[in-house]
Design an enzyme around this catalytic site. Sequence first.
Site, PDB file in Angstrom:
ATOM      1  N   LYS A  50       0.825  -1.219   0.000  1.00  0.00           N
ATOM      2  CA  LYS A  50       0.000   0.000   0.000  1.00  0.00           C
ATOM      3  C   LYS A  50       0.855   1.264   0.000  1.00  0.00           C
ATOM      4  O   LYS A  50       0.536   2.236  -0.679  1.00  0.00           O
ATOM      5  CB  LYS A  50      -0.963   0.013   1.192  1.00  0.00           C
ATOM      6  CG  LYS A  50      -0.321   0.251   2.547  1.00  0.00           C
ATOM      7  CD  LYS A  50      -1.364   0.398   3.628  1.00  0.00           C
ATOM      8  CE  LYS A  50      -0.726   0.684   4.968  1.00  0.00           C
ATOM      9  NZ  LYS A  50      -0.021   1.967   5.057  1.00  0.00           N
ATOM     10  N   THR A  51       1.972   1.256   0.759  1.00  0.00           N
ATOM     11  CA  THR A  51       2.835   2.445   0.810  1.00  0.00           C
ATOM     12  C   THR A  51       3.450   2.709  -0.557  1.00  0.00           C
ATOM     13  O   THR A  51       3.507   3.853  -1.021  1.00  0.00           O
ATOM     14  CB  THR A  51       3.945   2.274   1.868  1.00  0.00           C
ATOM     15  OG1 THR A  51       3.333   1.991   3.131  1.00  0.00           O
ATOM     16  CG2 THR A  51       4.783   3.531   1.989  1.00  0.00           C
ATOM     17  N   ASP A  53      -3.796   7.904   4.232  1.00  0.00           N
ATOM     18  CA  ASP A  53      -3.258   6.580   4.557  1.00  0.00           C
ATOM     19  C   ASP A  53      -3.971   6.039   5.799  1.00  0.00           C
ATOM     20  O   ASP A  53      -4.447   6.812   6.635  1.00  0.00           O
ATOM     21  CB  ASP A  53      -1.748   6.712   4.814  1.00  0.00           C
ATOM     22  CG  ASP A  53      -1.070   5.360   4.928  1.00  0.00           C
ATOM     23  OD1 ASP A  53      -1.589   4.380   4.361  1.00  0.00           O
ATOM     24  OD2 ASP A  53      -0.018   5.282   5.584  1.00  0.00           O
ATOM     25  N   GLU A  54      -4.047   4.712   5.928  1.00  0.00           N
ATOM     26  CA  GLU A  54      -4.649   4.051   7.108  1.00  0.00           C
ATOM     27  C   GLU A  54      -6.050   4.602   7.391  1.00  0.00           C
ATOM     28  O   GLU A  54      -6.397   4.944   8.525  1.00  0.00           O
ATOM     29  CB  GLU A  54      -3.747   4.247   8.340  1.00  0.00           C
ATOM     30  CG  GLU A  54      -2.326   3.736   8.184  1.00  0.00           C
ATOM     31  CD  GLU A  54      -2.204   2.211   8.232  1.00  0.00           C
ATOM     32  OE1 GLU A  54      -3.247   1.530   8.179  1.00  0.00           O
ATOM     33  OE2 GLU A  54      -1.070   1.707   8.294  1.00  0.00           O
ATOM     34  N   GLN A 103      -7.914  -4.455   9.440  1.00  0.00           N
ATOM     35  CA  GLN A 103      -6.883  -4.045  10.405  1.00  0.00           C
ATOM     36  C   GLN A 103      -7.322  -2.838  11.233  1.00  0.00           C
ATOM     37  O   GLN A 103      -6.494  -2.098  11.758  1.00  0.00           O
ATOM     38  CB  GLN A 103      -5.573  -3.728   9.677  1.00  0.00           C
ATOM     39  CG  GLN A 103      -4.934  -4.955   9.027  1.00  0.00           C
ATOM     40  CD  GLN A 103      -3.532  -4.664   8.516  1.00  0.00           C
ATOM     41  OE1 GLN A 103      -2.585  -4.515   9.284  1.00  0.00           O
ATOM     42  NE2 GLN A 103      -3.391  -4.599   7.202  1.00  0.00           N
ATOM     43  N   ARG A 150       1.762 -10.481  10.764  1.00  0.00           N
ATOM     44  CA  ARG A 150       3.104  -9.922  11.030  1.00  0.00           C
ATOM     45  C   ARG A 150       4.178 -10.929  10.605  1.00  0.00           C
ATOM     46  O   ARG A 150       5.352 -10.569  10.440  1.00  0.00           O
ATOM     47  CB  ARG A 150       3.303  -9.610  12.520  1.00  0.00           C
ATOM     48  CG  ARG A 150       2.388  -8.562  13.153  1.00  0.00           C
ATOM     49  CD  ARG A 150       2.269  -7.313  12.356  1.00  0.00           C
ATOM     50  NE  ARG A 150       1.115  -7.384  11.469  1.00  0.00           N
ATOM     51  CZ  ARG A 150       0.916  -6.589  10.427  1.00  0.00           C
ATOM     52  NH1 ARG A 150       1.804  -5.662  10.118  1.00  0.00           N
ATOM     53  NH2 ARG A 150      -0.150  -6.707   9.671  1.00  0.00           N
TER      54      ARG A 150
END
Length: 704
Positions: free
Chosen positions: A34-35, A215-216, A246, A602
């Site tokens: 995504k980044t 973002d997020e 998330q 993770r």
Amino acid sequence: MQTKFLDQLNAFQKAAVTSIDGALLILAGAGSGKTKTITTRLAYLIDEIGIPPSNTLTLTFTNKAANEMQKRALSMIENTTSHPPLLCTFHKFGLLFLKFYITLLGRKANFILTDSDDSKRIIKELNADLVPLPLVISEISRYKNSQITPQESLKNAHNELYKHIAKVYAGYQETLLQNNMVDFDDLLLLPIEILKSHKEVATEVSQKYQYIMVDEYQDTNDLQYQLLKYLCTTHNNICVVGDDDQSIYSWRGANIQNILNFTQHFKNAKMIKLEENYRSSKAILNAANHLITNNKERLGKILKSTLGEGKPIEVLHSFDEQEEVKNLSKIIKKLLQSGVNPKDIAILFRLNALSRSLEEGFNREGIPYILVGTIRFYERSEIKDVISYFRVLTNLNDDFSLLRILNKPKRGIGKTTLEKLKTLSQTHHCSIYELFASPSLETLQSLQKEIGKKTYNTIQDFFKTLKELQESQKQSSLKFLDYFEEKIGLCEAFLQNSEEVDRVSNIEEFYGLYREYVKQNPLMELEDFLNELALRSDQEDTELRKEQKGAEGISCMSVHSSKGLEFDYVFIIGLEEGFFPMVREDTNLQEERRLGYVAFTRAKKELYLSYVDSRFYRGNRANLFPSRFLAESKTLNQEGFLGKSQAKYEVSNDTGFHKGDCVIHKIFGAGRITEVTKSGKEVKLKINFGGLFREILSSYVTKV
């Protein structure tokens, strides 16, 4: 922009980057790049389309993320510009906005941002330990985020507890106003007040920022959603990136409905899903996918691994926490002996209390470990002292900061004198500085009688020194520090005690930060430096507490702390009903499941899931059952292993109110419930009052 950057994207990432006009939701699964997508999109807007960088705005949640994204985006842009795109946190944007527009609220532009520690101190003084401090702090923050004024909170207080909280809230707001301070909630609340009452400002700011990215997005709260709506007053060019699976910060005010309803909130919005995962093996993603599909409130996506099958997930079953840590130690020792770097191993837990058995066990086994703690540099006493001095230098009427430093270093001014000064300033309706600035004969006599001539002269000399320091700072920001230390002597005072060497080192490190800031921002004022410090997030100020000195260790942390991180080898402990998922009166099981999904994803190479039959917790030993997450993720193939025991942990969600119910509020009128959540014994309702969303306690409304 060089086409090679687009060539490095998969088909869905490329579609997201090149979709320019209109509202767009990029639903990006864990490890899906995504980044990379959002930074490439920013570079594409500027370098390929020709959008002026000053017309773009990218909002994030941490300074670390903002800096990393800006660095990556700028590295792709060929046509460099002297005005880089604005890429910052929501709160930093609020701070910049208020610098320009806070005067529209009748307030001065040289306000100071209080950090969470200072806000806590102000509230503690007003609360006088009558009510648990965390409750008061969280309720005041909730009031602000629900746009409820102190007057409204007092009017609606339905018992003595909430009447007390409302009075503390009113006193807290008055203290902030008197000292020209704003808190973190104000950085979102005040801009919305301005944008709501000044339509021309909303139009002006919206026209300036023609292309907005967030973002997020799953972590946004109601105020952030409202802010974005105002920023889109003149256009609909908003692109948000997030993952509904998330969303794990509802306790901080995050509203998952923002991402779930994005396509309803913004006209003609489209959605692109990023489902190719570049982090984890297929075995790990299969378990994560199975687990999260048990949630009903989600947009739906299936992560697909690009890395192959990988090693099967291993479930570790132990009798108790002592045996659990022995089983973990055996596996970890083998990994370390095979050459695995300790920093590539992490142990995650839902509750911090579970770290105690890990610490004891790893110390016995000689395994190096690092506990991710919360020792914050800027909350250390000596650093707060320097910051308080700097605050007073920007505003001599800041009594809150002044009372902290009047006797630091010691000047013979005791606690009783400080209380008298506080009372006198309240009696005369002015600041302490104003009491001493040009007192009338009557005030002078009153002061000297109350605190004594000697103390009066000491304080007058102190204010004289502060005025000199103000002049010094204006003349030379770099030389100011030397003059400050010469006049105040904080380091000198600490050096008189050999045990305080660390404090001196901390102050000198802080001075170094200030010098570096001045070099990089020569035109900025002292209050700008202070506000930048206050903006640093808790996560970025967190240090690693090394329990084994001199050794790099495996990381032990809560699942919340692990978000955004990745490790080759991950162990999740405490997978028992009541621990993970944590089951209490106010439990949101869907959010617990999202936490499990975050924990699973993770892991890159290997994932270990651990549960015990018995665990010692809060002074008692309890017999436990395996977490339902083990069955839901299909990692523990034992049909019916929960059996009837699960009912023991189920939480009743029958609150008497349901989503879709129509209710009446005495101020806001008729509305429809969009969300029902429990908070302790209280029931919180999210209500849509004709487009105005409010969070209201159920006792304040009646069903139609």
